[in-house]
Design an enzyme around this catalytic site. Structure first.
Site, PDB file in Angstrom:
ATOM      1  N   ARG A  60       7.935  14.606  23.857  1.00 19.12           N
ATOM      2  CA  ARG A  60       7.048  15.452  24.665  1.00 19.12           C
ATOM      3  C   ARG A  60       5.721  15.681  23.961  1.00 19.12           C
ATOM      4  O   ARG A  60       5.605  15.554  22.743  1.00 19.12           O
ATOM      5  CB  ARG A  60       7.732  16.791  24.927  1.00 19.12           C
ATOM      6  CG  ARG A  60       9.024  16.659  25.722  1.00 19.12           C
ATOM      7  CD  ARG A  60       9.821  17.945  25.679  1.00 19.12           C
ATOM      8  NE  ARG A  60       9.057  19.081  26.197  1.00 19.12           N
ATOM      9  CZ  ARG A  60       9.436  20.341  26.054  1.00 19.12           C
ATOM     10  NH1 ARG A  60      10.544  20.633  25.400  1.00 19.12           N
ATOM     11  NH2 ARG A  60       8.694  21.312  26.560  1.00 19.12           N
ATOM     12  N   ASP A  85       0.818  -1.207   0.000  1.00 18.23           N
ATOM     13  CA  ASP A  85       0.000   0.000   0.000  1.00 18.23           C
ATOM     14  C   ASP A  85       0.856   1.262   0.000  1.00 18.23           C
ATOM     15  O   ASP A  85       0.471   2.286  -0.568  1.00 18.23           O
ATOM     16  CB  ASP A  85      -0.927   0.009   1.222  1.00 18.23           C
ATOM     17  CG  ASP A  85      -2.077  -0.979   1.077  1.00 18.23           C
ATOM     18  OD1 ASP A  85      -2.294  -1.475  -0.049  1.00 18.23           O
ATOM     19  OD2 ASP A  85      -2.755  -1.252   2.077  1.00 18.23           O
ATOM     20  N   LEU A 103      -6.774   3.823  12.428  1.00 18.52           N
ATOM     21  CA  LEU A 103      -7.356   2.640  13.085  1.00 18.52           C
ATOM     22  C   LEU A 103      -6.535   2.249  14.308  1.00 18.52           C
ATOM     23  O   LEU A 103      -7.082   1.921  15.364  1.00 18.52           O
ATOM     24  CB  LEU A 103      -7.425   1.487  12.089  1.00 18.52           C
ATOM     25  CG  LEU A 103      -8.068   0.190  12.580  1.00 18.52           C
ATOM     26  CD1 LEU A 103      -9.541   0.400  12.916  1.00 18.52           C
ATOM     27  CD2 LEU A 103      -7.929  -0.910  11.526  1.00 18.52           C
ATOM     28  N   SER A 104      -5.210   2.307  14.173  1.00 23.58           N
ATOM     29  CA  SER A 104      -4.324   1.989  15.301  1.00 23.58           C
ATOM     30  C   SER A 104      -4.527   2.959  16.453  1.00 23.58           C
ATOM     31  O   SER A 104      -4.351   2.601  17.618  1.00 23.58           O
ATOM     32  CB  SER A 104      -2.858   2.034  14.850  1.00 23.58           C
ATOM     33  OG  SER A 104      -2.610   1.107  13.825  1.00 23.58           O
ATOM     34  N   ASP A 156       0.027  13.649  22.041  1.00 25.54           N
ATOM     35  CA  ASP A 156       1.164  13.259  21.208  1.00 25.54           C
ATOM     36  C   ASP A 156       0.968  13.692  19.764  1.00 25.54           C
ATOM     37  O   ASP A 156       1.853  13.489  18.930  1.00 25.54           O
ATOM     38  CB  ASP A 156       1.369  11.746  21.259  1.00 25.54           C
ATOM     39  CG  ASP A 156       2.063  11.296  22.535  1.00 25.54           C
ATOM     40  OD1 ASP A 156       2.348  12.164  23.374  1.00 25.54           O
ATOM     41  OD2 ASP A 156       2.313  10.091  22.690  1.00 25.54           O
ATOM     42  N   ALA A 168      -5.733   2.472   8.340  1.00 27.35           N
ATOM     43  CA  ALA A 168      -4.283   2.530   8.528  1.00 27.35           C
ATOM     44  C   ALA A 168      -3.957   3.081   9.927  1.00 27.35           C
ATOM     45  O   ALA A 168      -4.441   2.564  10.926  1.00 27.35           O
ATOM     46  CB  ALA A 168      -3.659   3.381   7.417  1.00 27.35           C
ATOM     47  N   TYR A 169      -3.165   4.138   9.994  1.00 23.96           N
ATOM     48  CA  TYR A 169      -2.703   4.679  11.278  1.00 23.96           C
ATOM     49  C   TYR A 169      -3.871   5.116  12.160  1.00 23.96           C
ATOM     50  O   TYR A 169      -3.864   4.935  13.376  1.00 23.96           O
ATOM     51  CB  TYR A 169      -1.762   5.851  10.999  1.00 23.96           C
ATOM     52  CG  TYR A 169      -0.914   6.290  12.171  1.00 23.96           C
ATOM     53  CD1 TYR A 169      -0.657   5.452  13.254  1.00 23.96           C
ATOM     54  CD2 TYR A 169      -0.339   7.561  12.178  1.00 23.96           C
ATOM     55  CE1 TYR A 169       0.130   5.867  14.303  1.00 23.96           C
ATOM     56  CE2 TYR A 169       0.461   7.979  13.225  1.00 23.96           C
ATOM     57  CZ  TYR A 169       0.697   7.137  14.285  1.00 23.96           C
ATOM     58  OH  TYR A 169       1.477   7.541  15.327  1.00 23.96           O
ATOM     59  N   GLN A 219       5.273   9.540   4.552  1.00 22.13           N
ATOM     60  CA  GLN A 219       6.332   9.544   3.541  1.00 22.13           C
ATOM     61  C   GLN A 219       6.911  10.928   3.278  1.00 22.13           C
ATOM     62  O   GLN A 219       8.101  11.061   2.998  1.00 22.13           O
ATOM     63  CB  GLN A 219       5.792   8.943   2.236  1.00 22.13           C
ATOM     64  CG  GLN A 219       5.397   7.473   2.385  1.00 22.13           C
ATOM     65  CD  GLN A 219       4.752   6.901   1.142  1.00 22.13           C
ATOM     66  OE1 GLN A 219       4.313   7.625   0.255  1.00 22.13           O
ATOM     67  NE2 GLN A 219       4.678   5.580   1.071  1.00 22.13           N
TER      68      GLN A 219
END
Length: 294
Positions: A158, A72, A192-193, A177, A189-190, A248
């Site tokens: 931090r 992907d 979902l995490s 964060d 992708a991210y 990227q």
């Protein structure tokens, strides 16, 4: 259905399996009478290929179809380069999950590709995002994303303090964060995490997912896809965060910088074989049970 005669091939670098798949695909397409053009970077690691080569930025102008062999991540890079040309993109999965590159590189690969060339395919339009960073009102950097635009601490460990605005309306001030701004494509992708929802690719929506917020009440927010998102980094802190597009492309930020995120005017024209089913992909890739007795 469109007629595909000039076919570009893009491949993920540093993978012997990708090279093997490209050689097999190239030989088949040439035998069938198609004009094949290799992306120049992958051509460099295929000595003696004897094919026309081109930069990715030009493939969209000269090709009727571009086939991406890789994961992907490879398709994300191709999407950002090719969307403005409205060039159809087809993915052959040589990565891990393969939510976007959905043709398997097994014995059925050439049959699946031929079906597409014969007009047996489904077209999806996936929108992208443009992100621009301004400092004192002046643009200092920009990038595009198909999956997501992520504000994160960069090399620092931090928390970032920032203000969020949607369509010019103040939403909240937050210490966390960072923040993920994801398209439906990037929702698996991210985002979902980070605890964000899965969104069907046809939705015209964005999801904003706070990353480890310093408050229990901060939750993902789903908004209209046409919304303009603005993030203002708190000017009183001494942390220099980063904006990453699809993981990227990166733009460094400073205290007081403003990041504006909005829908890109061009969409990716993504092709799937007939029978493509988003929910089946989710079952397979995410390990959903298809039968409670399993």
């Amino acid at each position: 259905m469109e007629e595909f005669r000039n076919i570009g091939i893009i491949g993920r670098l540093n993978s012997k399996k990708v090279i093997e798949t490209i050689k097999r695909l190239k030989a088949y397409l040439m035998e069938e009478g198609y004009h094949v053009i290799l992306e120049d970077r992958i051509a460099e690691v295929m000595p003696g290929h004897g094919m026309q080569t081109s930069k990715v930025s030009i493939l969209g102008e000269i090709c009727d179809l571009v086939i991406v062999v890789g994961g992907d991540g490879s398709l994300l890079g191709a999407a950002r380069a090719l969307a403005k040309f409205n060039t159809p993109v087809l993915g052959i999965n040589r990565g891990r999950l393969g939510f976007l590159t959905d043709i398997s590189p097994d014995d059925t690969m050439l049959d699946a590709v031929q079906d597409v060339l014969d007009g047996e395919y489904i077209v999806e339009r996936r929108f992208l995002l443009d992100a621009e960073v301004k400092r004192d009102g002046n643009p200092i950097g920009s990038a595009s994303a198909l999956n997501d635009v992520v504000l994160h601490p960069g090399k620092s460990a931090r928390m970032i303090a920032f203000d969020l605005y949607i369509e010019g309306q103040f939403v909240y001030s937050l210490r966390s964060d960072g923040l993920i701004v994801s398209t439906p494509t990037g929702s698996t992708a991210y985002s979902l995490s980070g605890g964000g929802p899965i969104m069907h690719p046809r939705l015209d929506a964005l999801v904003l997912v706070p990353m480890f917020p310093h408050t229990l009440s901060s939750r993902p927010i789903v908004v209209d896809g046409k919304s303009e998102i603005k993030i203002v980094v708190n000017a009183e802190q001494d942390i220099y965060p980063t904006i990453s597009c699809d993981g990227q492309n990166h733009v460094s930020c400073a205290p007081g910088d403003a990041i504006t995120i909005r829908k890109k005017s061009h969409k990716l024209k993504l092709i799937h074989p007939k029978g493509h089913n988003f929910y089946e992909i989710c079952r397979t890739k995410l390990g959903w049970a298809s039968n409670l007795g399993d």
